[in-house]
Design an enzyme around this catalytic site. Structure first.
Site, mmCIF file in Angstrom:
data_model
loop_
_atom_site.group_PDB
_atom_site.id
_atom_site.type_symbol
_atom_site.label_atom_id
_atom_site.label_comp_id
_atom_site.label_asym_id
_atom_site.label_seq_id
_atom_site.Cartn_x
_atom_site.Cartn_y
_atom_site.Cartn_z
ATOM 1 N N LYS A 112 0.821 -1.149 0.023
ATOM 2 C CA LYS A 112 0.139 0.056 0.074
ATOM 3 C C LYS A 112 0.975 1.351 -0.037
ATOM 4 O O LYS A 112 0.545 2.227 -0.660
ATOM 5 C CB LYS A 112 -0.931 -0.072 1.160
ATOM 6 C CG LYS A 112 -1.903 -1.113 1.071
ATOM 7 C CD LYS A 112 -3.156 -0.932 1.906
ATOM 8 C CE LYS A 112 -4.478 -1.781 1.718
ATOM 9 N NZ LYS A 112 -5.486 -1.775 2.391
ATOM 10 N N LYS A 195 -5.565 -10.670 -6.030
ATOM 11 C CA LYS A 195 -6.761 -10.598 -5.180
ATOM 12 C C LYS A 195 -7.760 -9.574 -5.716
ATOM 13 O O LYS A 195 -7.585 -8.450 -6.078
ATOM 14 C CB LYS A 195 -6.345 -10.253 -3.886
ATOM 15 C CG LYS A 195 -7.161 -10.114 -2.682
ATOM 16 C CD LYS A 195 -6.513 -9.608 -1.486
ATOM 17 C CE LYS A 195 -6.644 -8.271 -1.258
ATOM 18 N NZ LYS A 195 -7.039 -7.557 0.290
ATOM 19 N N LYS A 198 -10.909 -3.794 -3.504
ATOM 20 C CA LYS A 198 -11.532 -2.430 -3.925
ATOM 21 C C LYS A 198 -10.520 -1.588 -4.624
ATOM 22 O O LYS A 198 -11.037 -0.382 -5.072
ATOM 23 C CB LYS A 198 -12.089 -1.793 -2.764
ATOM 24 C CG LYS A 198 -11.217 -1.580 -1.548
ATOM 25 C CD LYS A 198 -12.194 -0.822 -0.349
ATOM 26 C CE LYS A 198 -11.157 -0.749 0.621
ATOM 27 N NZ LYS A 198 -11.082 -1.939 1.371
#
Ligand code: AQP
Length: 330
Positions: A112, A195, A198
């Protein structure tokens, strides 16, 4: 009863199929046999930028989707993280017990922070797993039902609990991750080796619980498959088809082999059409119920407040023991 804790971030307008299968559908089954705490982790959500109005809206919408999918507020404690201050307080204590290098090894942070860049990625994003450890340990949870991507964070939680117990005396239950074999990772329909998430670059491969039926249908019919044209589960060679089979299997409760048999000799189009129906059958009632719940804001807020009261009681007890153990006067 043994205790479970789990949560999701209110960081999107709708939960997605990965959240539903990897976490929520497990939760609804487990709430019968456990003292279950299900949390909308809004303090985690703000580790990346959120629009304040959306965040409040999405917090209620996430709670509503939990209930609509089958979490019973009379059986489980369904609450919002920011309504229980002990989460932030214990997280601070655990921050002081976590090594910088140890936290730096968390792969979710690496992924991230790369996405945001090291100057924009917040310190909160770095300490995200430590807040998660606090969430779990406050309720003395025995098990943590999550998807595969959270395994490393639960490992860290176990390490912190063990470290605290050996340094300051037995205080925390050391929790186990509960990760469902085979279904703990649902993949993006456009990129079936990544994966479902969102934060994918496009939403084309993301199935959202609250999307209208025609949007979901389009996404499933356009799912990436392969040129081999046989309907067979083979994660390595046929990731797209295998992902569709997994989803079909979990949502119907049927073994993958029985779905392979049903579609033997037929084309991918048939499998996809079948899946469109299965997904719609699962999500249509969840959508309707979510809308109903959100229409009565006052009742939803009342449910959440009463759950927060119970959560505050349980979490407060643990936090007192922690403060006493380390010599923080109250
Ligand atoms: N694709 C998935 N398959 C199975 N389980 C999944 N979970 C998430 N994606 C999948 C599980 O859902 C729970 C809630 O996760 P979260 O709210 O922490 O969401 P997340 O991990 O931030 O969800 P995303 O969509 O994957 O967001 P980004 O892209 O921001 O990381 C967890 O139990 C998780 O394992």
């Amino acid at each position: 009863k043994p205790v479970i804790f789990s949560g999701m971030q209110p960081s999107s307008d709708s939960l997605h199929l990965g959240n539903y299968i990897g976490a929520l559908s497990q939760w609804t089954r487990m709430q019968e046999d456990y003292d279950a705490f299900f949390c909308v982790v809004n303090l985690h959500a703000i580790t990346v930028p959120q629009d304040p109005k959306d965040l409040a809206e999405r917090t209620r919408a996430t709670a509503a989707q939990y209930i609509a999918a089958g979490i019973d507020p009379a059986k489980s404690t369904l609450f919002v993280q920011s309504q229980v201050p002990a989460h932030a307080e214990l997280a601070w204590v655990l921050n002081t017990l976590t090594g910088f290098g140890e936290a730096s090894r968390m792969t979710q942070f690496k992924d991230k922070s790369q996405r945001y860049g090291s100057d924009t990625a917040s310190v909160g994003l770095f300490t995200y797993p430590i807040l998660m450890a606090a969430d779990i340990l406050l309720y003395q949870a025995n098990a943590v039902p999550v998807g595969e991507d959270q395994r490393q964070h639960v490992e860290l939680t176990r390490d912190l609990a063990t470290r605290f117990n050996s340094r300051f005396g037995d205080t925390f239950v050391v929790p186990e991750a509960q990760i469902q074999q085979g279904t703990a990772k649902i993949y993006d329909l456009q990129d079936p080796t990544s994966k479902m998430s969102k934060s994918a670059e496009t939403e084309a491969g993301l199935i959202k619980v609250l999307d209208p039926a025609n949007v979901t249908k389009k996404k499933i019919m356009r799912a990436v498959t392969d040129d081999d044209a046989t309907i067979r589960f083979d994660r390595a060679e046929k990731p797209g088809v295998s992902n569709l089979l997994t989803i079909f299997s979990v949502l119907t409760g049927r073994p993958v082999a029985s779905i392979e048999d049903e579609f033997a000799g037929r084309g991918y189009g048939d499998l996809k059409k079948g899946l469109v129906e299965v997904v719609e059958e699962t999500f249509a009632p969840v959508r309707t119920r979510t809308e109903e719940l959100l229409a009565d804001r006052a009742e939803l807020d009342r449910l959440l407040a009463s759950a927060a009261e119970r959560a505050n009681e349980v979490a407060g007890r643990t936090l007192s023991r922690v403060y006493d153990a380390i010599g923080l006067i109250r």
